[in-house]
Design a protein around this motif. Structure first.
Motif, short mmCIF file in Angstrom:
data_model
loop_
_atom_site.label_atom_id
_atom_site.label_comp_id
_atom_site.label_asym_id
_atom_site.label_seq_id
_atom_site.Cartn_x
_atom_site.Cartn_y
_atom_site.Cartn_z
N HIS A 307 0.71 7.93 -10.19
CA HIS A 307 -0.44 7.15 -9.71
C HIS A 307 0.07 6.02 -8.82
CE1 HIS A 307 -3.39 8.86 -12.67
NE2 HIS A 307 -2.29 9.06 -13.37
N PRO A 308 -0.10 6.12 -7.50
CA PRO A 308 0.38 5.04 -6.63
C PRO A 308 -0.60 3.87 -6.58
CG PRO A 308 -0.52 6.81 -5.30
CD PRO A 308 -0.62 7.26 -6.74
N PHE A 309 -0.05 2.68 -6.43
CA PHE A 309 -0.86 1.48 -6.28
C PHE A 309 -0.18 0.56 -5.27
CE2 PHE A 309 2.08 0.55 -9.72
CZ PHE A 309 2.55 -0.71 -9.39
N MET A 310 -0.89 -0.48 -4.87
CA MET A 310 -0.36 -1.43 -3.91
C MET A 310 -0.34 -2.83 -4.54
SD MET A 310 0.64 -1.32 -0.70
CE MET A 310 0.99 -2.38 0.69
N ARG A 311 0.76 -3.52 -4.35
CA ARG A 311 0.85 -4.92 -4.76
C ARG A 311 0.41 -5.78 -3.59
NH1 ARG A 311 6.15 -4.33 -4.84
NH2 ARG A 311 6.35 -6.57 -4.50
N GLN A 312 -0.86 -6.14 -3.58
CA GLN A 312 -1.41 -6.96 -2.50
C GLN A 312 -1.17 -8.43 -2.80
OE1 GLN A 312 -5.55 -5.39 -2.24
NE2 GLN A 312 -4.97 -4.90 -0.14
N ARG A 313 -0.96 -9.19 -1.75
CA ARG A 313 -0.74 -10.62 -1.90
C ARG A 313 -2.09 -11.32 -1.88
NH1 ARG A 313 3.50 -13.01 -4.18
NH2 ARG A 313 3.34 -15.23 -3.83
N LEU A 320 -2.66 -5.88 -8.26
CA LEU A 320 -2.31 -4.46 -8.33
C LEU A 320 -3.56 -3.64 -8.12
CD1 LEU A 320 0.13 -5.91 -9.53
CD2 LEU A 320 0.29 -4.12 -11.25
N VAL A 321 -3.59 -2.85 -7.04
CA VAL A 321 -4.79 -2.13 -6.62
C VAL A 321 -4.45 -0.66 -6.40
CG1 VAL A 321 -6.62 -2.00 -4.88
CG2 VAL A 321 -5.61 -4.21 -5.45
N PRO A 322 -5.21 0.28 -6.99
CA PRO A 322 -4.98 1.71 -6.68
C PRO A 322 -5.11 1.97 -5.20
CG PRO A 322 -6.51 1.44 -8.52
CD PRO A 322 -6.33 0.09 -7.92
N VAL A 323 -4.33 2.90 -4.69
CA VAL A 323 -4.34 3.19 -3.25
C VAL A 323 -5.73 3.58 -2.78
CG1 VAL A 323 -3.48 4.81 -1.51
CG2 VAL A 323 -1.89 3.75 -3.12
N ARG A 331 -4.85 1.15 4.24
CA ARG A 331 -4.97 2.39 3.46
C ARG A 331 -4.41 3.58 4.23
NH1 ARG A 331 -10.17 4.87 0.16
NH2 ARG A 331 -9.25 6.93 -0.20
N GLY A 332 -4.70 3.64 5.52
CA GLY A 332 -4.18 4.74 6.33
C GLY A 332 -2.66 4.74 6.37
N LYS A 333 -2.05 3.56 6.50
CA LYS A 333 -0.59 3.48 6.54
C LYS A 333 0.02 3.90 5.21
CE LYS A 333 0.06 -0.79 7.83
NZ LYS A 333 0.81 -1.99 8.30
N VAL A 334 -0.57 3.42 4.11
CA VAL A 334 -0.03 3.74 2.79
C VAL A 334 -0.18 5.23 2.51
CG1 VAL A 334 -0.33 3.36 0.31
CG2 VAL A 334 -0.38 1.41 1.88
N GLU A 335 -1.34 5.80 2.79
CA GLU A 335 -1.53 7.23 2.54
C GLU A 335 -0.60 8.07 3.42
OE1 GLU A 335 -5.73 7.77 3.07
OE2 GLU A 335 -6.14 7.41 0.92
N GLY A 336 -0.34 7.61 4.64
CA GLY A 336 0.60 8.31 5.51
C GLY A 336 2.01 8.29 4.95
#
Length: 348
Positions: A307-313, A320-323, A331-336
């Protein structure tokens, strides 16, 4: 005093600023798969998280409810304690510069509560290169602090190579080691496990599944080096059924070696570099593994999902937010980036 090769040291900053997608991308498994059908009637859920540190933030994170719910659903949560747990830093200058890790007991307790992780279900590895960042006194203070918090540990020479833990009706063997150290060899090796060998299965005792938690490979590279993959094959041959790695600080792919599942790198759970870290290094992941508890299939991996997530500032803390909850260009950059690591899920 560290054991890093010179080429590794010279590449650290360039790779931190731009994590690499170079390397052999062949032979890896999907991001998620069901391995036993129909699903076992009784299952145990294990959740593996990445490196935990307060270097990039001194205030406990916010956590999206979906991330907290996933972690709360686990019978056992396993992670890596990347920072010594001390009330005051012993290495004052290095800690201020961010080269020496440290976090307070209060920060760790608040972070776990925010993430929905019950301390009685948590096991943390101390087998990592930063565990002696605050010296021997800081190491000993860390051991005491974690015991006081009711958090069990693995990866020290005071423990057996494989420690047994209950997860529902199953017995799980956990085995941790680090390839890297940032301290004097003698001081480090007399306290922290650098042994990449779980020993004979007979010596482990009766466990349903042996899981390795290695601190291995090179940082900021999305694909593991051939030496790391060779070690994974060696561990699989020694009866290790599940491997969840740390140290790369970026998400790495999954591989299946026979019946063994390998997640080479989970990324950071809480920031272990600088507060303004480039976005690829702020992608983390949680490996959720469902293990059969049915008679005749005890300890077999029934299904897994990364399960990927992003550590947003967000101000002076992380969120901590799910992708799938991200928006717009990010979102496009992370999914890419995830597609480059794991391939297209639709084609799996």
């Amino acid at each position: 005093m560290s054991n890093y090769p010179l080429s590794y040291k010279l590449s650290w900053l360039p790779r931190f600023l731009g994590p690499s997608l170079g390397g052999d991308a062949r032979g890896f498994a999907p991001q998620a798969a069901t391995l036993i059908e129909p699903s076992p009637a009784r299952k145990v859920r294990l959740a593996f998280i990445g490196d935990i540190s307060a270097v990039a933030n001194r205030i406990a994170p916010e956590c999206d409810p979906a991330v907290a719910a996933l972690l709360a659903s686990a019978d056992l949560v396993v992670g890596n304690c990347e920072s010594p747990v001390v009330e005051r830093p012993h290495a004052v200058v290095g800690t201020r510069l961010g080269t020496h890790h440290a976090m307070t007991e209060r920060f760790l307790a608040d972070a776990l509560a925010a993430a929905g992780i019950a301390r009685e279900k948590l096991v943390l590895s101390l087998a990592n290169n930063h565990v002696l960042d605050q010296g021997v006194a800081g190491f000993e203070e860390t051991v005491r602090a974690l015991k006081r918090l009711g958090i069990r540990t693995i990866g020290t020479v005071a423990k057996r190579p494989v420690e047994r833990f209950a997860a529902g009706p199953l017995s799980i063997g956990l085995f941790a080691f680090t390839q890297w150290r940032n301290a004097d060899a003698a001081l480090f090796a007399s306290r922290v496990s650098m042994r990449s060998d779980p020993g004979p299965r007979d010596a482990v005792g009766s466990v349903d599944l042996v899981c390795a938690v290695p601190h291995w490979g090179w940082e900021f590279r999305h694909f593991p080096r051939p030496e790391t993959r060779a070690l994974a094959r060696q561990l699989a041959g020694q009866g290790v059924g599940l491997i969840a790695g740390h140290h790369a600080h970026v998400v790495q792919p999954v591989e299946r070696i026979g019946k063994t599942l390998v997640a080479y790198g989970l990324g950071d759970f809480l920031g272990t570099a600088f507060a303004r870290q480039p976005w690829p290094g702020r992608i983390g992941s949680i490996l959720a593994v469902d293990v059969s508890a049915d008679l005749g299939m005890r300890g077999a991996i029934a299904a897994y999902r990364l399960h990927p997530f992003m550590r947003q500032r967000v101000g002076d803390r992380e969120r901590l937010v799910p992708v799938e909850m991200l928006k717009g260009r990010l979102r496009g950059k992370v999914e890419g980036r995830l597609k480059a690591i794991f391939g297209d899920p639709a084609e799996a």
